[in-house]
Design a protein around this motif. Structure first.
Motif, short mmCIF file in Angstrom:
data_model
loop_
_atom_site.label_atom_id
_atom_site.label_comp_id
_atom_site.label_asym_id
_atom_site.label_seq_id
_atom_site.Cartn_x
_atom_site.Cartn_y
_atom_site.Cartn_z
N THR A 211 -6.12 32.52 100.37
CA THR A 211 -6.90 33.06 99.26
C THR A 211 -6.77 32.11 98.08
O THR A 211 -5.66 31.79 97.65
CB THR A 211 -6.40 34.46 98.85
OG1 THR A 211 -6.51 35.33 99.98
CG2 THR A 211 -7.23 35.02 97.70
N VAL A 212 -7.91 31.66 97.57
CA VAL A 212 -7.95 30.79 96.40
C VAL A 212 -8.16 31.69 95.18
O VAL A 212 -9.14 32.43 95.11
CB VAL A 212 -9.09 29.76 96.50
CG1 VAL A 212 -9.17 28.91 95.24
CG2 VAL A 212 -8.90 28.89 97.75
N VAL A 213 -7.20 31.65 94.25
CA VAL A 213 -7.26 32.47 93.04
C VAL A 213 -7.50 31.56 91.85
O VAL A 213 -6.59 30.84 91.43
CB VAL A 213 -5.96 33.28 92.85
CG1 VAL A 213 -6.05 34.11 91.57
CG2 VAL A 213 -5.70 34.18 94.06
N PRO A 214 -8.72 31.56 91.31
CA PRO A 214 -9.01 30.73 90.14
C PRO A 214 -8.26 31.24 88.90
O PRO A 214 -8.43 32.38 88.50
CB PRO A 214 -10.52 30.87 89.95
CG PRO A 214 -11.03 31.37 91.26
CD PRO A 214 -9.92 32.22 91.81
N MET A 215 -7.44 30.38 88.34
CA MET A 215 -6.66 30.73 87.16
C MET A 215 -7.46 30.39 85.91
O MET A 215 -7.03 29.61 85.06
CB MET A 215 -5.31 30.00 87.21
CG MET A 215 -4.49 30.31 88.44
SD MET A 215 -3.98 32.03 88.53
CE MET A 215 -2.64 32.00 87.34
N PHE A 216 -8.63 30.97 85.84
CA PHE A 216 -9.57 30.77 84.74
C PHE A 216 -9.79 32.12 84.07
O PHE A 216 -9.72 33.16 84.72
CB PHE A 216 -10.92 30.26 85.26
CG PHE A 216 -10.91 28.86 85.81
CD1 PHE A 216 -11.61 27.85 85.17
CD2 PHE A 216 -10.21 28.53 86.97
CE1 PHE A 216 -11.63 26.55 85.68
CE2 PHE A 216 -10.22 27.24 87.48
CZ PHE A 216 -10.93 26.25 86.83
N ILE A 217 -10.14 32.10 82.78
CA ILE A 217 -10.39 33.35 82.06
C ILE A 217 -11.71 33.98 82.48
O ILE A 217 -11.83 35.18 82.52
CB ILE A 217 -10.35 33.10 80.54
CG1 ILE A 217 -8.96 32.67 80.17
CG2 ILE A 217 -10.83 34.30 79.78
CD1 ILE A 217 -8.30 33.35 79.05
N ALA A 218 -12.71 33.17 82.81
CA ALA A 218 -14.03 33.71 83.15
C ALA A 218 -14.75 32.81 84.14
O ALA A 218 -14.36 31.67 84.37
CB ALA A 218 -14.87 33.85 81.87
N GLN A 219 -15.81 33.35 84.72
CA GLN A 219 -16.63 32.65 85.69
C GLN A 219 -17.58 31.69 84.97
O GLN A 219 -18.75 31.98 84.82
CB GLN A 219 -17.45 33.65 86.51
CG GLN A 219 -16.64 34.58 87.38
CD GLN A 219 -16.17 33.97 88.66
OE1 GLN A 219 -14.99 33.98 88.94
NE2 GLN A 219 -17.04 33.43 89.45
N GLY A 220 -17.08 30.55 84.53
CA GLY A 220 -17.92 29.55 83.88
C GLY A 220 -18.56 28.62 84.89
O GLY A 220 -18.60 28.90 86.10
N GLY A 221 -19.06 27.50 84.42
CA GLY A 221 -19.79 26.56 85.25
C GLY A 221 -19.03 26.07 86.47
O GLY A 221 -19.58 26.01 87.56
N VAL B 95 -16.55 25.16 92.35
CA VAL B 95 -15.52 25.77 93.19
C VAL B 95 -16.11 26.36 94.47
O VAL B 95 -15.56 26.13 95.56
CB VAL B 95 -14.67 26.78 92.40
CG1 VAL B 95 -13.65 27.46 93.30
CG2 VAL B 95 -13.98 26.08 91.23
N PRO B 96 -17.23 27.08 94.42
CA PRO B 96 -17.81 27.55 95.69
C PRO B 96 -18.15 26.39 96.65
O PRO B 96 -17.97 26.53 97.87
CB PRO B 96 -19.07 28.30 95.26
CG PRO B 96 -18.77 28.77 93.88
CD PRO B 96 -17.94 27.66 93.27
N ARG B 97 -18.60 25.26 96.11
CA ARG B 97 -18.87 24.10 96.97
C ARG B 97 -17.58 23.58 97.60
O ARG B 97 -17.56 23.23 98.78
CB ARG B 97 -19.53 22.98 96.15
CG ARG B 97 -21.05 23.01 96.19
CD ARG B 97 -21.66 21.71 95.70
NE ARG B 97 -21.18 21.27 94.39
CZ ARG B 97 -21.72 21.66 93.23
NH1 ARG B 97 -22.74 22.47 93.22
NH2 ARG B 97 -21.22 21.23 92.10
N LEU B 98 -16.52 23.50 96.80
CA LEU B 98 -15.23 23.04 97.34
C LEU B 98 -14.71 23.97 98.43
O LEU B 98 -14.20 23.52 99.46
CB LEU B 98 -14.20 22.92 96.21
CG LEU B 98 -14.42 21.82 95.19
CD1 LEU B 98 -13.47 21.98 94.01
CD2 LEU B 98 -14.26 20.45 95.83
N VAL B 99 -14.84 25.27 98.20
CA VAL B 99 -14.37 26.24 99.18
C VAL B 99 -15.22 26.18 100.44
O VAL B 99 -14.69 26.23 101.56
CB VAL B 99 -14.32 27.66 98.58
CG1 VAL B 99 -14.06 28.72 99.64
CG2 VAL B 99 -13.24 27.74 97.49
N ALA B 100 -16.53 26.05 100.29
CA ALA B 100 -17.41 25.92 101.47
C ALA B 100 -17.06 24.68 102.28
O ALA B 100 -17.03 24.73 103.52
CB ALA B 100 -18.87 25.88 101.02
#
Length: 130
Positions: free
Chosen positions: A67-77, A83-88
């Motif tokens: 599970t990849v957990v983005p340690m970001f405050i919000a869903q920005g660019g 990130v979806p491209r990297l995960v794909a």
């Protein structure tokens, strides 16, 4: 393959190594809470390992659930496109692994409440509300 799970705490990264301290503390806390869970850090830029490197290492070690957990405050660019491209890409390279992308940590209700409570405590208004 085992039924082992791993979490990758994924952050933006910075040129200053001190920037990663809160992520390291989060990783260490999570490892204490769940000793059987493999917890690693990864970064989008400036720091290592990259997300590709972290996932590849986990896959090499036979971890089937990541599970990849983005340690970001919000869903920005970055979280909407990069990130979806990297995960794909990681899913394509490691077809034997189930790789899940969680929402940004800052969008979780508990995190929002914790940030609001922190801000309230910093404001001095908390004692006025008592």
């Amino acid at each position: 393959m085992s039924d082992a799970h791993a979490v990758v705490l994924f952050g933006h990264g910075a040129r200053d190594p001190e920037w990663a301290r809160s992520m390291q503390r989060t990783r260490d806390h999570l490892r204490t809470q769940a000793p059987a869970l493999r917890v690693e850090l990864a970064f989008l830029e400036f720091m290592t390992p990259t997300l590709d490197e972290a996932i590849a290492a986990l896959a090499r070690d036979g971890i089937p659930h990541i599970t990849v957990v983005p340690m970001f405050i919000a869903q920005g660019g970055h979280l909407k496109s990069d990130v979806p491209r990297l995960v794909a890409s990681a899913r394509a390279l490691h077809a034997g692994c189930e790789i899940t992308l969680a929402p940004a940590v800052g969008e979780a209700d508990g995190v929002i409440a914790a940030m609001a409570n922190y801000a309230l405590g910093c404001s001095g208004a908390a004692s006025a509300a008592d």
